[in-house]
Design a protein around this motif. Structure first.
Motif, PDB file in Angstrom:
ATOM      1  N   ASN A  35      25.199  42.854  11.198  1.00  0.00           N
ATOM      2  CA  ASN A  35      24.638  41.402  11.344  1.00  0.00           C
ATOM      3  C   ASN A  35      23.837  41.181  12.631  1.00  0.00           C
ATOM      4  O   ASN A  35      22.745  40.524  12.587  1.00  0.00           O
ATOM      5  CB  ASN A  35      25.689  40.479  11.149  1.00  0.00           C
ATOM      6  CG  ASN A  35      25.941  40.197   9.526  1.00  0.00           C
ATOM      7  OD1 ASN A  35      25.125  39.677   8.684  1.00  0.00           O
ATOM      8  ND2 ASN A  35      27.127  40.578   9.300  1.00  0.00           N
ATOM      9  N   PHE A  39      19.922  40.585  12.736  1.00  0.00           N
ATOM     10  CA  PHE A  39      19.376  39.297  13.509  1.00  0.00           C
ATOM     11  C   PHE A  39      18.089  39.772  14.320  1.00  0.00           C
ATOM     12  O   PHE A  39      17.283  39.363  14.496  1.00  0.00           O
ATOM     13  CB  PHE A  39      20.542  38.762  14.439  1.00  0.00           C
ATOM     14  CG  PHE A  39      20.167  37.737  15.183  1.00  0.00           C
ATOM     15  CD1 PHE A  39      20.053  36.353  14.397  1.00  0.00           C
ATOM     16  CD2 PHE A  39      19.975  37.749  16.627  1.00  0.00           C
ATOM     17  CE1 PHE A  39      19.943  35.217  15.169  1.00  0.00           C
ATOM     18  CE2 PHE A  39      19.672  36.668  17.280  1.00  0.00           C
ATOM     19  CZ  PHE A  39      19.659  35.513  16.673  1.00  0.00           C
ATOM     20  N   SER A  42      15.076  41.007  12.211  1.00  0.00           N
ATOM     21  CA  SER A  42      14.389  39.822  11.790  1.00  0.00           C
ATOM     22  C   SER A  42      13.726  39.278  12.921  1.00  0.00           C
ATOM     23  O   SER A  42      12.428  38.521  12.456  1.00  0.00           O
ATOM     24  CB  SER A  42      15.292  38.786  10.892  1.00  0.00           C
ATOM     25  OG  SER A  42      16.194  38.165  11.836  1.00  0.00           O
ATOM     26  N   GLU A  43      13.965  39.195  13.982  1.00  0.00           N
ATOM     27  CA  GLU A  43      13.426  38.265  14.840  1.00  0.00           C
ATOM     28  C   GLU A  43      12.088  39.057  15.385  1.00  0.00           C
ATOM     29  O   GLU A  43      10.989  38.477  15.441  1.00  0.00           O
ATOM     30  CB  GLU A  43      13.979  38.152  16.099  1.00  0.00           C
ATOM     31  CG  GLU A  43      13.535  37.546  17.269  1.00  0.00           C
ATOM     32  CD  GLU A  43      13.011  36.073  17.311  1.00  0.00           C
ATOM     33  OE1 GLU A  43      12.190  35.697  17.977  1.00  0.00           O
ATOM     34  OE2 GLU A  43      13.645  35.380  16.295  1.00  0.00           O
ATOM     35  N   ASP A  48      11.529  35.086  12.024  1.00  0.00           N
ATOM     36  CA  ASP A  48      12.319  34.052  11.339  1.00  0.00           C
ATOM     37  C   ASP A  48      13.514  34.867  11.181  1.00  0.00           C
ATOM     38  O   ASP A  48      13.875  35.663  10.504  1.00  0.00           O
ATOM     39  CB  ASP A  48      11.558  33.830  10.090  1.00  0.00           C
ATOM     40  CG  ASP A  48      12.190  32.822   9.167  1.00  0.00           C
ATOM     41  OD1 ASP A  48      13.063  31.943   9.626  1.00  0.00           O
ATOM     42  OD2 ASP A  48      11.909  32.518   8.068  1.00  0.00           O
ATOM     43  N   ARG A  49      14.649  33.823  11.435  1.00  0.00           N
ATOM     44  CA  ARG A  49      15.952  34.336  11.142  1.00  0.00           C
ATOM     45  C   ARG A  49      16.761  33.727  10.097  1.00  0.00           C
ATOM     46  O   ARG A  49      17.876  33.883   9.919  1.00  0.00           O
ATOM     47  CB  ARG A  49      16.836  34.161  12.435  1.00  0.00           C
ATOM     48  CG  ARG A  49      16.165  34.943  13.668  1.00  0.00           C
ATOM     49  CD  ARG A  49      17.408  34.839  14.828  1.00  0.00           C
ATOM     50  NE  ARG A  49      16.781  35.250  15.998  1.00  0.00           N
ATOM     51  CZ  ARG A  49      16.420  34.418  16.994  1.00  0.00           C
ATOM     52  NH1 ARG A  49      17.205  33.091  17.145  1.00  0.00           N
ATOM     53  NH2 ARG A  49      16.061  34.710  18.275  1.00  0.00           N
ATOM     54  N   ARG A  50      16.175  32.998   9.410  1.00  0.00           N
ATOM     55  CA  ARG A  50      16.999  32.329   8.350  1.00  0.00           C
ATOM     56  C   ARG A  50      17.436  33.160   7.183  1.00  0.00           C
ATOM     57  O   ARG A  50      18.720  32.864   6.791  1.00  0.00           O
ATOM     58  CB  ARG A  50      16.148  31.287   7.393  1.00  0.00           C
ATOM     59  CG  ARG A  50      15.554  29.988   8.359  1.00  0.00           C
ATOM     60  CD  ARG A  50      14.841  29.067   7.559  1.00  0.00           C
ATOM     61  NE  ARG A  50      13.582  29.726   7.579  1.00  0.00           N
ATOM     62  CZ  ARG A  50      12.344  29.036   6.840  1.00  0.00           C
ATOM     63  NH1 ARG A  50      12.529  28.190   5.990  1.00  0.00           N
ATOM     64  NH2 ARG A  50      11.325  29.992   6.863  1.00  0.00           N
ATOM     65  N   PHE A  51      16.987  34.333   6.928  1.00  0.00           N
ATOM     66  CA  PHE A  51      17.448  35.071   5.571  1.00  0.00           C
ATOM     67  C   PHE A  51      18.832  35.867   6.217  1.00  0.00           C
ATOM     68  O   PHE A  51      19.496  36.163   5.469  1.00  0.00           O
ATOM     69  CB  PHE A  51      16.437  36.113   5.113  1.00  0.00           C
ATOM     70  CG  PHE A  51      16.254  37.332   6.136  1.00  0.00           C
ATOM     71  CD1 PHE A  51      17.140  38.542   5.619  1.00  0.00           C
ATOM     72  CD2 PHE A  51      15.274  37.291   7.169  1.00  0.00           C
ATOM     73  CE1 PHE A  51      17.069  39.381   6.418  1.00  0.00           C
ATOM     74  CE2 PHE A  51      15.265  38.419   7.971  1.00  0.00           C
ATOM     75  CZ  PHE A  51      16.224  39.740   7.460  1.00  0.00           C
ATOM     76  N   THR A  52      18.868  35.832   7.528  1.00  0.00           N
ATOM     77  CA  THR A  52      20.162  36.453   7.962  1.00  0.00           C
ATOM     78  C   THR A  52      21.418  35.757   7.917  1.00  0.00           C
ATOM     79  O   THR A  52      22.466  36.284   7.848  1.00  0.00           O
ATOM     80  CB  THR A  52      20.112  36.961   9.681  1.00  0.00           C
ATOM     81  OG1 THR A  52      19.701  35.719  10.395  1.00  0.00           O
ATOM     82  CG2 THR A  52      18.638  37.739   9.788  1.00  0.00           C
ATOM     83  N   MET A  53      21.019  34.478   7.532  1.00  0.00           N
ATOM     84  CA  MET A  53      22.413  33.679   7.149  1.00  0.00           C
ATOM     85  C   MET A  53      23.286  33.797   5.981  1.00  0.00           C
ATOM     86  O   MET A  53      24.369  33.912   5.862  1.00  0.00           O
ATOM     87  CB  MET A  53      22.015  32.120   7.350  1.00  0.00           C
ATOM     88  CG  MET A  53      21.607  31.795   8.568  1.00  0.00           C
ATOM     89  SD  MET A  53      22.857  31.933  10.081  1.00  0.00           S
ATOM     90  CE  MET A  53      24.285  30.908   9.446  1.00  0.00           C
ATOM     91  N   PHE A  54      22.644  34.451   5.007  1.00  0.00           N
ATOM     92  CA  PHE A  54      22.990  34.844   3.890  1.00  0.00           C
ATOM     93  C   PHE A  54      24.227  35.908   3.890  1.00  0.00           C
ATOM     94  O   PHE A  54      25.075  35.642   3.228  1.00  0.00           O
ATOM     95  CB  PHE A  54      21.917  34.977   2.448  1.00  0.00           C
ATOM     96  CG  PHE A  54      21.210  33.906   2.292  1.00  0.00           C
ATOM     97  CD1 PHE A  54      21.756  32.959   1.995  1.00  0.00           C
ATOM     98  CD2 PHE A  54      19.810  33.748   2.715  1.00  0.00           C
ATOM     99  CE1 PHE A  54      21.132  31.588   1.623  1.00  0.00           C
ATOM    100  CE2 PHE A  54      19.108  32.575   2.551  1.00  0.00           C
ATOM    101  CZ  PHE A  54      19.785  31.462   1.875  1.00  0.00           C
TER     102      PHE A  54
END
Length: 98
Positions: A35, A39, A42-43, A48-54
């Motif tokens: 993870n 993170f 994605s940066e 954009d880091r939103r997809f890493t939350m899933f």
């Protein structure tokens, strides 16, 4: 019915419990590393880091359930011991009755 463990049985049980805990530690380490990698990637790649939350949340739930099975329902749990005892009694009844 009291538990009567031989030294060999106790060693096997202790090894099984230790292996379960070690497995959780490995699982948690891989979770953090993967993870963190997602993170950072994605940066740099997308900004954009939103997809890493899933994966973080989904896998985190799995890690939490794995931990609960080790520490809450694991070796020392009265619930687990009662369930094991019921299954042993059921197996003995089936063996003797059929």
């Amino acid at each position: 019915m009291a538990n009567t463990f031989t030294p060999h049985d106790m060693e096997q049980l202790a090894r099984r419990r230790a292996n379960g805990k070690l497995g959780w530690y490995i699982h948690a380490t891989v979770y953090v590393l993967v993870n963190l990698g997602l993170f950072l990637a994605s940066e740099h790649a997308f900004g954009d880091r939103r997809f890493t939350m899933f994966p973080l949340l989904g896998w985190g739930l799995g890690l939490a359930l794995h931990g609960a099975s080790i520490w809450l329902l694991g070796g020392g749990s009265a619930l687990r011991e009662r369930m094991v005892q019921r299954e042993l009694e059921r197996l003995e009844r089936d063996r003797d009755g059929r």
